[in-house]
Each structure stands twice: as C-alpha cells, then as structure tokens.
Design a protein around this motif. Structure first.
Motif, PDB file in Angstrom:
ATOM      1  N   ARG A 180       1.545  -0.690  -8.874  1.00  0.00           N
ATOM      2  CA  ARG A 180       0.131  -0.474  -9.175  1.00  0.00           C
ATOM      3  C   ARG A 180      -0.610  -1.741  -8.797  1.00  0.00           C
ATOM      4  O   ARG A 180      -0.032  -2.823  -8.768  1.00  0.00           O
ATOM      5  N   SER A 181      -1.872  -1.592  -8.498  1.00  0.00           N
ATOM      6  CA  SER A 181      -2.681  -2.752  -8.142  1.00  0.00           C
ATOM      7  C   SER A 181      -3.894  -2.813  -9.055  1.00  0.00           C
ATOM      8  O   SER A 181      -4.367  -1.798  -9.558  1.00  0.00           O
TER       9      SER A 181
ATOM     10  N   ASN B 100       0.836  -1.201   0.000  1.00  0.00           N
ATOM     11  CA  ASN B 100       0.000   0.000   0.000  1.00  0.00           C
ATOM     12  C   ASN B 100       0.874   1.255   0.000  1.00  0.00           C
ATOM     13  O   ASN B 100       0.612   2.203  -0.750  1.00  0.00           O
ATOM     14  N   ASP B 101       1.926   1.269   0.814  1.00  0.00           N
ATOM     15  CA  ASP B 101       2.848   2.417   0.827  1.00  0.00           C
ATOM     16  C   ASP B 101       3.534   2.582  -0.526  1.00  0.00           C
ATOM     17  O   ASP B 101       3.686   3.701  -1.027  1.00  0.00           O
TER      18      ASP B 101
ATOM     19  N   VAL C 229      10.747   5.788   0.842  1.00  0.00           N
ATOM     20  CA  VAL C 229       9.295   5.629   0.941  1.00  0.00           C
ATOM     21  C   VAL C 229       8.931   4.788   2.160  1.00  0.00           C
ATOM     22  O   VAL C 229       8.010   5.116   2.899  1.00  0.00           O
TER      23      VAL C 229
ATOM     24  N   TYR D  84      -0.547  -7.231  -8.090  1.00  0.00           N
ATOM     25  CA  TYR D  84       0.390  -6.111  -8.084  1.00  0.00           C
ATOM     26  C   TYR D  84       1.402  -6.232  -9.214  1.00  0.00           C
ATOM     27  O   TYR D  84       1.775  -7.332  -9.618  1.00  0.00           O
TER      28      TYR D  84
ATOM     29  N   ARG E 275       2.393   1.580  -3.396  1.00  0.00           N
ATOM     30  CA  ARG E 275       1.369   2.012  -4.358  1.00  0.00           C
ATOM     31  C   ARG E 275       1.110   3.508  -4.206  1.00  0.00           C
ATOM     32  O   ARG E 275       1.065   4.251  -5.198  1.00  0.00           O
ATOM     33  N   ASN E 276       0.969   3.970  -2.971  1.00  0.00           N
ATOM     34  CA  ASN E 276       0.732   5.407  -2.730  1.00  0.00           C
ATOM     35  C   ASN E 276       1.886   6.259  -3.240  1.00  0.00           C
ATOM     36  O   ASN E 276       1.683   7.421  -3.613  1.00  0.00           O
ATOM     37  N   ALA E 277       3.086   5.699  -3.253  1.00  0.00           N
ATOM     38  CA  ALA E 277       4.262   6.432  -3.742  1.00  0.00           C
ATOM     39  C   ALA E 277       4.435   6.316  -5.251  1.00  0.00           C
ATOM     40  O   ALA E 277       5.348   6.904  -5.819  1.00  0.00           O
ATOM     41  N   GLY E 278       3.566   5.554  -5.905  1.00  0.00           N
ATOM     42  CA  GLY E 278       3.638   5.420  -7.358  1.00  0.00           C
ATOM     43  C   GLY E 278       4.677   4.423  -7.852  1.00  0.00           C
ATOM     44  O   GLY E 278       5.041   4.445  -9.024  1.00  0.00           O
TER      45      GLY E 278
END
Length: 153
Positions: free
Chosen positions: A55-56, A46-47, A81, A64, A49-52
């Motif tokens: 991707r999910s 999740n971290d 990150v 992923y 993904r939030n940082a780009g």
C-alpha cells in the motif's frame, strides 16, 4: 528464470517486511539500500500495489508498506505478479497455458512433461514460502545461525 523485476520486487517486499508496524519507507530509500534503480522500483511498486501486496501513502509520513502481514504474502504470488507464470514454457503453465505450434501430441510431449515437473517443483517451494520466511532466513544466515541453503526455510 527470475527476471530483475521479480528479484527487485522480492528485495523490496523483504525490505518492507523489516519495517516496524505502522512505518512506511520511501521508494528512494528502498532503492538506495537495495541497489535498485528508483525509476524501475517505482514501476515494480506500482505493480505490487495494484496486486494488493503493498500500500502507498502520500504526504508527510508517506511511503510504502506491506498491505498484509509478510507471512501472508507468498513468494510465488509475488513472482507471478511481477514475472507472470512460473512455468518455463507456456505449455507447462497451470495459469496461462498455451499449446506449442510444433507439438503433435501435447499429452505425450516429453519436453512439456519435464517442464511440468520443473514448474511443479518450483511452485512447491515458492508457494509455501512467504516474504517473512525469506527475511527470517536472511537474518539467521547473517547472525551465523544457519547456512544459506534453501532447505532452512
């Protein structure tokens, strides 16, 4: 020091770097194949993904994947990150500087000056090494083509 969160995040990124183009991996598969708690890995992914960085995709064929080529994801970026600044102490950080309460002269502090050198040496390696480099090095070692030295990247 690299935390387990940082270590497992790097393992997950290297795992995803090994996927064929367009393929995804389930968090459960990544966790099982890398000896990581799935619950902990979910938070790490999740971290990332939030940082780009990843991707999910939900639903059939979901999972992923890397959000960009493995050669474009620097190890230092991923560590920042997941673990925050590279500096061993806050007064040596380039991105999250905080002075020490007990320091009379920050500019001349011998501890800070040494930790700046350590931070810069780490950043030199980690910011020039990609997830693709990590994967390639491990493959060369596994194939007996190179030793596990840090200078093979």
């Amino acid at each position: 020091m690299l935390s387990n969160k940082g270590k497992y995040g790097l393992k997950a990124l290297v795992h995803l770097a090994g996927l064929p183009a367009g393929q995804t991996a389930l968090a459960a598969t990544i966790a099982e194949q890398n000896n990581i708690s799935k619950k902990f890995l979910d938070a790490i992914l999740n971290d990332l993904r939030n940082a780009g960085l990843v991707r999910s995709k939900k639903g059939p064929g979901g999972g992923y994947a890397l959000a960009k080529p493995a050669g474009d994801i620097m190890v230092g970026q991923a560590i920042r990150v997941l673990d925050g600044p590279l500096a061993p102490i806050a007064c040596a950080s380039r991105t999250a500087y905080l002075p020490c309460d007990d320091c009379a002269d920050v500019a001349a502090c011998s501890v800070r000056l040494m930790m700046l050198r350590a931070r810069d040496a780490m950043a030199e390696v980690l910011d020039r090494s990609s997830i693709a480099d990590m994967r390639a090095q491990a493959q060369r070692v596994a194939a007996g083509e190179a030793d596990a030295g840090f200078y093979d990247i």
